[in-house]
Design a protein around this motif. Structure first.
Motif, PDB file in Angstrom:
ATOM      1  N   GLY A  17       0.746  -1.039  -0.077  1.00  0.00           N
ATOM      2  CA  GLY A  17      -0.099  -0.132  -0.022  1.00  0.00           C
ATOM      3  C   GLY A  17       0.870   1.396  -0.078  1.00  0.00           C
ATOM      4  O   GLY A  17       1.874   1.253   0.671  1.00  0.00           O
ATOM      5  N   ALA A  18       0.056   2.217  -0.566  1.00  0.00           N
ATOM      6  CA  ALA A  18       1.032   3.522  -0.777  1.00  0.00           C
ATOM      7  C   ALA A  18       1.274   4.292   0.640  1.00  0.00           C
ATOM      8  O   ALA A  18       2.002   5.085   0.816  1.00  0.00           O
ATOM      9  CB  ALA A  18       0.502   4.381  -1.899  1.00  0.00           C
ATOM     10  N   GLU A  19      -0.015   4.161   1.365  1.00  0.00           N
ATOM     11  CA  GLU A  19       0.096   4.797   2.664  1.00  0.00           C
ATOM     12  C   GLU A  19      -0.214   3.885   3.667  1.00  0.00           C
ATOM     13  O   GLU A  19      -0.744   2.644   3.885  1.00  0.00           O
ATOM     14  CB  GLU A  19      -1.198   5.776   2.749  1.00  0.00           C
ATOM     15  CG  GLU A  19      -0.889   6.973   1.394  1.00  0.00           C
ATOM     16  CD  GLU A  19      -2.129   7.747   1.281  1.00  0.00           C
ATOM     17  OE1 GLU A  19      -2.437   8.561   2.161  1.00  0.00           O
ATOM     18  OE2 GLU A  19      -2.697   7.575   0.257  1.00  0.00           O
ATOM     19  N   LEU A  20       0.223   4.621   5.048  1.00  0.00           N
ATOM     20  CA  LEU A  20      -0.239   3.754   6.230  1.00  0.00           C
ATOM     21  C   LEU A  20      -1.582   3.741   6.745  1.00  0.00           C
ATOM     22  O   LEU A  20      -2.353   4.821   6.893  1.00  0.00           O
ATOM     23  CB  LEU A  20       0.959   4.298   7.430  1.00  0.00           C
ATOM     24  CG  LEU A  20       0.545   3.757   8.744  1.00  0.00           C
ATOM     25  CD1 LEU A  20       1.046   2.155   8.714  1.00  0.00           C
ATOM     26  CD2 LEU A  20       1.300   4.575   9.717  1.00  0.00           C
ATOM     27  N   ARG A  21      -2.462   2.670   6.663  1.00  0.00           N
ATOM     28  CA  ARG A  21      -3.638   2.550   7.336  1.00  0.00           C
ATOM     29  C   ARG A  21      -3.657   1.688   8.376  1.00  0.00           C
ATOM     30  O   ARG A  21      -2.933   0.598   8.193  1.00  0.00           O
ATOM     31  CB  ARG A  21      -4.526   2.224   6.115  1.00  0.00           C
ATOM     32  CG  ARG A  21      -4.793   3.075   4.988  1.00  0.00           C
ATOM     33  CD  ARG A  21      -5.743   4.206   5.426  1.00  0.00           C
ATOM     34  NE  ARG A  21      -5.749   5.174   4.461  1.00  0.00           N
ATOM     35  CZ  ARG A  21      -5.321   6.489   4.292  1.00  0.00           C
ATOM     36  NH1 ARG A  21      -4.141   6.623   5.270  1.00  0.00           N
ATOM     37  NH2 ARG A  21      -5.520   7.104   3.176  1.00  0.00           N
TER      38      ARG A  21
ATOM     39  N   LEU B 239       7.410   1.032   0.003  1.00  0.00           N
ATOM     40  CA  LEU B 239       5.958   0.833   0.144  1.00  0.00           C
ATOM     41  C   LEU B 239       5.646   0.295   1.554  1.00  0.00           C
ATOM     42  O   LEU B 239       6.513  -0.636   2.258  1.00  0.00           O
ATOM     43  CB  LEU B 239       5.477  -0.147  -0.944  1.00  0.00           C
ATOM     44  CG  LEU B 239       5.383   0.408  -2.249  1.00  0.00           C
ATOM     45  CD1 LEU B 239       5.033  -0.700  -3.228  1.00  0.00           C
ATOM     46  CD2 LEU B 239       4.351   1.542  -2.292  1.00  0.00           C
ATOM     47  N   TRP B 240       4.275   0.375   2.020  1.00  0.00           N
ATOM     48  CA  TRP B 240       3.985  -0.306   3.656  1.00  0.00           C
ATOM     49  C   TRP B 240       3.549  -1.444   3.177  1.00  0.00           C
ATOM     50  O   TRP B 240       2.890  -1.702   1.983  1.00  0.00           O
ATOM     51  CB  TRP B 240       2.629   0.527   3.898  1.00  0.00           C
ATOM     52  CG  TRP B 240       3.437   1.841   4.769  1.00  0.00           C
ATOM     53  CD1 TRP B 240       3.422   3.116   4.271  1.00  0.00           C
ATOM     54  CD2 TRP B 240       3.804   2.136   5.684  1.00  0.00           C
ATOM     55  NE1 TRP B 240       3.865   3.976   4.732  1.00  0.00           N
ATOM     56  CE2 TRP B 240       4.251   3.435   6.083  1.00  0.00           C
ATOM     57  CE3 TRP B 240       4.135   1.159   7.017  1.00  0.00           C
ATOM     58  CZ2 TRP B 240       4.691   4.029   7.284  1.00  0.00           C
ATOM     59  CZ3 TRP B 240       4.656   1.931   7.962  1.00  0.00           C
ATOM     60  CH2 TRP B 240       4.970   3.078   8.366  1.00  0.00           C
ATOM     61  N   GLY B 241       4.066  -2.534   3.416  1.00  0.00           N
ATOM     62  CA  GLY B 241       3.743  -3.931   3.185  1.00  0.00           C
ATOM     63  C   GLY B 241       2.741  -4.323   4.350  1.00  0.00           C
ATOM     64  O   GLY B 241       3.007  -4.405   5.627  1.00  0.00           O
ATOM     65  N   TYR B 242       1.503  -4.785   3.890  1.00  0.00           N
ATOM     66  CA  TYR B 242       0.574  -5.273   4.922  1.00  0.00           C
ATOM     67  C   TYR B 242       0.443  -6.982   4.536  1.00  0.00           C
ATOM     68  O   TYR B 242       0.792  -7.332   3.333  1.00  0.00           O
ATOM     69  CB  TYR B 242      -0.828  -4.871   4.508  1.00  0.00           C
ATOM     70  CG  TYR B 242      -1.304  -3.356   4.449  1.00  0.00           C
ATOM     71  CD1 TYR B 242      -0.664  -2.411   3.468  1.00  0.00           C
ATOM     72  CD2 TYR B 242      -1.491  -2.756   5.600  1.00  0.00           C
ATOM     73  CE1 TYR B 242      -0.835  -0.972   3.511  1.00  0.00           C
ATOM     74  CE2 TYR B 242      -1.894  -1.344   5.602  1.00  0.00           C
ATOM     75  CZ  TYR B 242      -1.414  -0.593   4.662  1.00  0.00           C
ATOM     76  OH  TYR B 242      -1.516   0.787   4.845  1.00  0.00           O
ATOM     77  N   GLU B 243       0.343  -7.354   5.861  1.00  0.00           N
ATOM     78  CA  GLU B 243       0.139  -8.753   5.718  1.00  0.00           C
ATOM     79  C   GLU B 243      -1.166  -9.385   6.502  1.00  0.00           C
ATOM     80  O   GLU B 243      -1.417  -8.648   7.390  1.00  0.00           O
ATOM     81  CB  GLU B 243       1.177  -9.462   6.658  1.00  0.00           C
ATOM     82  CG  GLU B 243       1.238 -11.034   6.431  1.00  0.00           C
ATOM     83  CD  GLU B 243       2.129 -11.681   7.792  1.00  0.00           C
ATOM     84  OE1 GLU B 243       3.380 -10.941   7.857  1.00  0.00           O
ATOM     85  OE2 GLU B 243       2.161 -12.850   7.865  1.00  0.00           O
ATOM     86  N   ALA B 244      -1.744 -10.402   5.841  1.00  0.00           N
ATOM     87  CA  ALA B 244      -3.110 -10.912   6.734  1.00  0.00           C
ATOM     88  C   ALA B 244      -2.732 -12.372   6.602  1.00  0.00           C
ATOM     89  O   ALA B 244      -1.922 -12.840   5.934  1.00  0.00           O
ATOM     90  CB  ALA B 244      -4.248 -10.515   6.207  1.00  0.00           C
TER      91      ALA B 244
END
Lengths: 553, 553
Positions: free
Chosen positions: B302-306, B323-328
């Motif tokens: 993601g481009a931004e922190l959420r 980039l912000w790396g999101y994991e689920a």
């Protein structure tokens, strides 16, 4: 021909879901001298009609009437032969049947499915008790708040005479029109034996909404469907015989089928569960008889009339003359265990059972018996075949909760055992809460051989559990009614004392198990109410989606 | 020795749950020239320790570190041999690992389970990612509302470094005391290859609560347990390497094990899911990469922190720099299907699969593929191994609802497929609702071979579904990081463009299926919230009862 009291014999025939069993019983002491079983050639017809490839819709369950006659032709002579007795000593024959199992027939009792023009029409066949496709009709019958509803726990089942009859009218008016009588199989088999059509008081009351001498009104029927107004008058109403009465004499043809003497007493038709109570000497109030087989039927005598939510029904003299006979039931029990072993047990378990020379049920039971209560971490709802009591909803379905990757087949098997025990406890509580006390469980039927299952039932209900002395309770009970019909005893209570038997209190609740099951039952009750009383109606939605998916094929 | 750019090779090693896979890749175009797999000798240790008969408690899952070294000794040389290449052309090696998988080691990196005094202590072994026995510790970590919690979707998992570390302290203080470092297996294997202990930025961020340059405070740790105050300082903290950095040079010993040239570049440790995103060229925001194997890991840039409720975590540069790396994730997917085929499929299905020469999975899939959506009438919750996202609760368990006596194995199999798809949709919705849009599913991992499963995922999520071009995405991704560590590419984005591959949009949602799945997803969501968010906490109660029953044996 020896016909004196000491040697006198009676024959009882128990018509179950998959087979019929005949037993030869000595009148003076109830000794079971010989027995024979005949499996129905067509079993339960739930996939396609015989000789057809067209699939039946979901929830249908039919049978073929000729299979019932084959039991008379094969099992009765075999039982006489196995007993090594003289058929001439037989003084009466009695039968019991699954119910509500309905046959559309002509005026002379010929099943419509035996007429060439209807042979390929599923509606012309026997609708077995577990035919569950008439729920929409049952819903409409239940929606009008009729005064007789409380006698049936507040709900008429889709399994019964009116719901199945209305489904027949609406889905196959040509069959409905050609039908002279809408007959319980319990009475049809007596018709075959005697040539007389007599409606028995038991099914007329429990399944036919016959209460206080009357059926539902013509106005009520007309509101259901204009062409249904004459249902009682034209298709159902017929003289009623009391349990243990003589329906007639054995005809020459039936004597030829069975090898029994023509002219002997034939008892009025009866129902498997209800004949079993006297066979287990459970004629007093408080003793709940659970006849545990593919399904479980519960019968209980009460001194007074009470309205019990979710019971199947209460009928005066429905089990024993002079008492109010209460009935409840669980639509699926042994058939859930059977379904599980057939569909959900891997090859290694089959191999191990074979190597030990035991059945798969015995193998799984031995593994499950090693567990402590709560060890498997599972909780199940026993609604694979719907819920008869106390929810009366055959659109409900099964549930297993708590699986992990460590869950083994015996875990689920045991959880299903427990689920059916919780289902029985729900019924016990419904009676007790309504002022019909239950003080003892008396178990009859094939499942009583499973000691683990019996202990679980004692622990879950926290009641002493007795077992019937006979391995063939319904057939024995039918034979006892034959003895009454033949005037060998004045009434069924006298016959029960002389011919019945029970092993009293052979299972007692184990307090530490009962304490954990008390917690688990509360969780079961939560799930039961959440999915069964409308908070989440996902089971109904899934059944509807399934029907539309199948219809769209 | 040829080492010019055209012939240069890299080796990637992917450490999975049951085996390790090595692949030899050409640097210039990502061509996979050879591969080899080595199964861990001890697999997942969840019943008894090697050489012991003492059962492990429920929810434990251990491994043996020597099994990981065997992959270097066997799979890497085999892959070189299978590739038919010259090992001298290899310029770098990279690895990825399951996470969070933790090893207690001495100061020189020796696992404590290899010391004689700890060989029979389960706590001295590797705690595999799916060791789920530290939930009480996780609950306490989560109960204090720390400022870093939103970076982890609001909840720290029992699978991660702090919960497992606290369990170790509390249940085996002697092992905790003897431990010099609490090491991610991802970093331990790099330590074996280079002689250097470097913590990788990916697991430090996602599993080690390392955010904005800091760990949780000593005060916080002391409140959890007085002896835990020094956990970060004494056991965890260590220099951190960025993904694609060079952790060091291949040692002589590791060169001897692998047959690769000593001194080549070894990339900083990495995680199976995270290396796969560049292997599938999914480096742009919006492309959710689902690596579907025994479990599913989802990664998304993601481009931004959420702040996304229930995600596993967000880490700057956690997948791709900048980039912000999101994991689920979903804790159980393929292992649920595997559990089902091992434990719940009868012999006739095994026989039929064998007769057709297909696997049981293929056989069941073919039967399930004939069904219309909704036809089986079932709904399942895919929590057999707990729920990682979005509920972060490993005390949850599986559920199957809707069974009838007509339910077949393929019905439940398909319902389990669908349940995992609904679980993925839950995750997609959590991201989208939080302002991190998902526009495409990119699937990697072994399960992408199942076309029915892929179509169900497209239909359930109503998103176009792409599949990675490589059959060994993680190993390829590790090899790509090796190429970056060896300076063959300036960064992983350049390596992805040259070496990665994807089959774009090969599955598209079928509108009529998607419409029915929309209804079914609403029902799934109802069950999900009812059992997962506290309305009915029966799953927790059953796990507690199970633990006390097992403890009382």
């Amino acid at each position: 021909m020896a016909n004196d009291r000491d040697d006198a014999l009676v024959v009882g025939v128990d018509y179950g879901t998959l087979s019929g069993r005949a037993v030869v019983v000595r009148v003076r002491d109830g000794a079971e001298l010989g027995t024979a079983v005949h499996e129905y050639r067509h079993g339960v017809v739930d996939q396609t009609l015989p000789g057809s490839e067209k699939p039946l819709p979901p929830d249908w369950a039919l049978q073929v009437p000729k299979d019932y006659v084959d039991v008379l032709r094969i099992a009765v002579p075999d039982a006489i032969k196995n007993a090594g007795v003289n058929a001439a000593d037989v003084i009466g024959i009695g039968t019991d049947f699954t119910a509500c199992t309905m046959i559309p027939v002509t005026a002379d009792g010929t099943p419509l499915c035996e007429l060439p023009e209807f042979a390929d029409n599923p509606h012309a066949y026997v609708k077995l008790w577990k035919h569950h496709a008439a729920q929409p009709q049952a819903d409409r019958i239940n929606s009008r708040g009729e005064k007789w509803l409380p006698r049936y726990g507040g709900l008429i089942s889709s399994e019964w005479e009116f719901a199945k009859g209305l489904q027949l009218l609406e889905e196959a008016p040509e069959v409905y029109g050609a039908m002279a009588h809408w007959v319980e199989a319990a009475d049809w088999i007596i018709w075959q034996l005697t040539g007389n059509y007599v409606r028995n008081a038991c099914t007329a009351g429990y399944k036919g909404i016959y209460q206080d001498g009357a059926y539902p009104s013509e106005d009520f029927l007309r509101e259901l469907h204009p062409d249904f107004a004459g249902f009682v008058r034209d298709k159902l109403d017929h003289p009623i015989g009391q349990l243990g009465d003589r329906a007639g004499d054995l005809t020459n043809l039936a004597a030829y089928w069975t090898g029994l003497p023509a002219g002997i007493a034939v008892a009025v038709g009866n129902v498997d569960a209800h004949v079993t109570a006297p066979a287990a000497q459970a004629v007093e109030p408080g003793r709940l008889v659970a006849i545990m087989g593919t399904s479980t039927c519960h019968v209980l005598n009460g001194a007074e009339l009470r309205e019990v939510p979710g019971m199947c029904g209460v009928v005066q003299g429905g089990i024993v003359g002079g008492l109010w006979g209460y009935e409840a039931g669980q639509s699926g029990v042994g058939d859930i265990f059977g379904w599980f072993t057939e569909n959900q047990v891997p090859p290694s378990y089959h191999d191990a059972a074979r190597a030990q020379g035991v059945s798969l049920h015995e193998y799984l039971t031995a593994l499950a018996a090693k567990q402590r209560v709560g060890e498997h971490g599972l909780l199940a709802l026993d609604w694979h075949s719907g819920n008869r009591s106390v929810l009366v909803d055959h659109e409900l379905s099964g549930l297993v909760l708590g699986q992990t990757l460590a869950t083994k087949p015996e875990d689920i098997y045991r959880a299903l055992f427990e689920a059916t025990a919780f289902g029985t406890r729900m019924i016990v509580e419904a009676f007790t809460d309504s002022g019909v006390p239950v003080t003892e469980l008396v178990v009859a039927g094939g499942l009583l051989q499973n000691e683990l299952l019996m202990q679980i039932y004692a622990d879950v209900t926290n009641l002493p559990l007795s077992t019937i002395g006979s391995a063939q309770g319904p057939a024995l009970g039918s034979a006892m009614h034959a003895a009454v019909a033949a005037d060998a005893y004045p009434d069924i209570i006298a016959a029960a004392a002389a011919m019945g038997s029970v092993n009293s209190g052979v299972y007692q609740p184990i307090p530490e198990n009962a304490a954990i099951y008390e917690q688990l039952f509360m969780e079961y009750a939560d799930l039961h109410d959440h999915f069964g009383r409308g908070a989440n109606d996902v089971m109904h939605k899934l059944k509807a989606l399934r029907r539309s998916a199948v219809a769209g094929r």
